[in-house]
Design a protein around this motif. Structure first.
Motif, mmCIF file in Angstrom:
data_model
loop_
_atom_site.group_PDB
_atom_site.id
_atom_site.type_symbol
_atom_site.label_atom_id
_atom_site.label_comp_id
_atom_site.label_asym_id
_atom_site.label_seq_id
_atom_site.Cartn_x
_atom_site.Cartn_y
_atom_site.Cartn_z
ATOM 1 N N UNK A 1 22.341 25.990 -35.799
ATOM 2 C CA UNK A 1 21.325 25.040 -36.251
ATOM 3 C C UNK A 1 21.954 23.786 -36.860
ATOM 4 N N UNK A 2 23.082 23.937 -37.518
ATOM 5 C CA UNK A 2 23.737 22.770 -38.118
ATOM 6 C C UNK A 2 24.198 21.791 -37.044
ATOM 7 N N UNK A 3 24.736 22.307 -35.949
ATOM 8 C CA UNK A 3 25.165 21.437 -34.858
ATOM 9 C C UNK A 3 23.961 20.771 -34.189
ATOM 10 N N UNK A 4 22.854 21.488 -34.085
ATOM 11 C CA UNK A 4 21.643 20.890 -33.507
ATOM 12 C C UNK A 4 21.173 19.716 -34.349
ATOM 13 N N UNK A 5 21.224 19.883 -35.661
ATOM 14 C CA UNK A 5 20.808 18.786 -36.555
ATOM 15 C C UNK A 5 21.762 17.601 -36.429
ATOM 16 N N UNK A 6 23.039 17.875 -36.282
ATOM 17 C CA UNK A 6 24.011 16.792 -36.095
ATOM 18 C C UNK A 6 23.763 16.055 -34.778
ATOM 19 N N UNK A 7 23.432 16.804 -33.742
ATOM 20 C CA UNK A 7 23.123 16.174 -32.459
ATOM 21 C C UNK A 7 21.863 15.316 -32.556
ATOM 22 N N UNK B 1 20.814 13.760 -35.273
ATOM 23 C CA UNK B 1 21.170 12.556 -36.017
ATOM 24 C C UNK B 1 21.982 11.592 -35.177
ATOM 25 N N UNK B 2 22.755 12.121 -34.222
ATOM 26 C CA UNK B 2 23.552 11.272 -33.334
ATOM 27 C C UNK B 2 22.723 10.659 -32.223
ATOM 28 N N UNK B 3 21.460 11.070 -32.073
ATOM 29 C CA UNK B 3 20.586 10.496 -31.063
ATOM 30 C C UNK B 3 20.688 11.154 -29.706
ATOM 31 N N UNK B 4 21.340 12.316 -29.627
ATOM 32 C CA UNK B 4 21.494 12.971 -28.329
ATOM 33 C C UNK B 4 20.213 13.641 -27.853
ATOM 34 N N UNK B 5 19.337 14.015 -28.784
ATOM 35 C CA UNK B 5 18.109 14.719 -28.423
ATOM 36 C C UNK B 5 16.917 13.783 -28.268
ATOM 37 N N UNK B 6 17.141 12.498 -28.416
ATOM 38 C CA UNK B 6 16.062 11.520 -28.304
ATOM 39 C C UNK B 6 15.999 10.987 -26.881
ATOM 40 N N UNK B 7 14.830 11.146 -26.250
ATOM 41 C CA UNK B 7 14.665 10.656 -24.890
ATOM 42 C C UNK B 7 14.598 9.127 -24.895
ATOM 43 N N UNK B 8 15.277 8.512 -23.960
ATOM 44 C CA UNK B 8 15.341 7.053 -23.858
ATOM 45 C C UNK B 8 14.322 6.598 -22.814
ATOM 46 N N UNK B 9 13.244 5.978 -23.290
ATOM 47 C CA UNK B 9 12.170 5.552 -22.405
ATOM 48 C C UNK B 9 12.328 4.098 -21.940
#
Length: 339
Positions: free
Chosen positions: A301-307, A309-317
């Motif tokens: 879960x800690x790595x997921x939160x870091x990802x 915050x890094x913007x890796x889980x945000x879809x780019x529309x």
């Protein structure tokens, strides 16, 4: 004879009336003069104290009085700030602010000095701080102003809250701050965990017994595709039946590898991607998002939160803006010519 006597009587009456009028006028005049004399006397008596000469104040005395007034105001402000600081210190130490005395303040200052002396002795003996135990507040933030006021039972203005956060950041930067980790956690709270709102898919097992996760609807511009991640793996990346050389540009290859490098999963999983539409940039962005979303099933879960915050889980529309009618492009206008 009778006529002469009547004439004489009339003359006497007229003289009598004239005399009475003269006496009346003279009497009123005398009264007015007396009143004026009395008024003049009172004015003289009352005006006598005003004739006292005023003393002049020198410039040196004026400057001294001004400095004295400023000193009194400064001391008043310092005493008020001291009382406020003492109450804050009492609340932080768990004491009653009403019974907190100067002796208690001196005791706390003495204890702080002992801590500084202890740190100096440890450094002289060669005992250094462990860098692996450094306090890391990644994914946490300081308590907001309203919550901090409730915890301290004190009202704080914006300047005091800013000074508090700066002081806590300063303490955390010290080498032995990890020994007071519990103290810092009292004034922190986790960031808004948006990863809990996204359902993390559970890995399935293929015919070889390996875990795998498939992410569909990987979008970027006009590119559409799906990504499958298998664990354990050897780091093999397959894109439309080809290896990573499917992308000729180095930037597109870096986009695909970035989630694996960030999550420290490069060489541990295999990636299979099927992509269509768009260009190299859009396809690389879609695969990058699919890999990042699939890696959530294999990291903590800690790595997921870091990802996140890094913007890796945000879809780019973002996509290309269309050309407008009457314009040369999406924003560009035709060159204006006078004739």
């Amino acid at each position: 004879m009778a006529l002469a006597l009547r004439f004489g009587i009339n003359q006497l009456k007229s003289h009598r009336n004239s005399v009475q009028n003269v006496c009346r006028i003279s009497g009123s005049y005398v009264e007015q003069m007396q009143e004026r004399r009395c008024y003049g006397t009172e004015v003289t008596v009352q005006a006598a104290p005003l004739a006292v000469k005023k003393t002049k104040v020198s410039k040196a005395m004026k400057a001294y009085l001004e400095r004295a007034r400023e000193h009194d105001e400064f001391m008043k402000t310092q005493k008020f700030e001291y009382q406020v600081g003492k109450r804050h210190l009492a609340n932080m130490m768990g004491e009653d602010p009403e019974t907190f005395t100067q002796e208690d303040v001196d005791d706390i200052v003495e204890e702080m000095n002992k801590l500084y002396d202890l740190e100096e002795r440890m450094l002289r003996r060669g005992i250094h701080a462990d860098p692996n135990q450094k306090v890391d507040l990644t994914g946490f933030q300081w308590l907001p102003k309203d919550q901090l006021e409730k915890q301290l039972v004190e009202f704080l203005n914006d300047l005091e809250y800013t000074n508090f956060t700066n002081a806590m950041d300063r303490l955390i930067s010290l080498p032995f701050s990890y020994k007071s980790r519990d103290f810092f956690t009292k004034f922190t709270k986790p960031l808004l965990d948006q990863t809990k709102q996204l359902e993390i898919p559970k890995p399935q097992f293929d015919a070889d017994g390996r875990q795998y996760v498939t992410i569909y609807e990987c979008l970027r511009k006009t590119a559409r595709g799906d990504v499958t991640i298998r664990l354990p793996g050897t780091g093999k990346i397959t894109i439309n039946g080809q290896d990573i050389t499917y992308f000729e540009e180095l930037q597109s290859r870096e986009q695909v590898l970035f989630p694996l490098i960030f999550a420290e999963m490069l060489g541990k999983v295999d990636v299979e991607a099927n992509i269509a539409g768009g260009g190299p940039s859009g396809q690389a962005g879609a695969i990058r998002w699919g890999i990042a979303m699939g890696l959530r099933s294999f990291v903590d879960q800690e790595m997921i939160e870091s990802m996140r915050l890094a913007g890796l889980l945000q879809r780019d529309y973002r996509c290309r803006e269309r050309k407008k009618f009457g314009q040369e492009g999406a924003r560009r206008k035709y060159t204006w010519k006078k004739r």
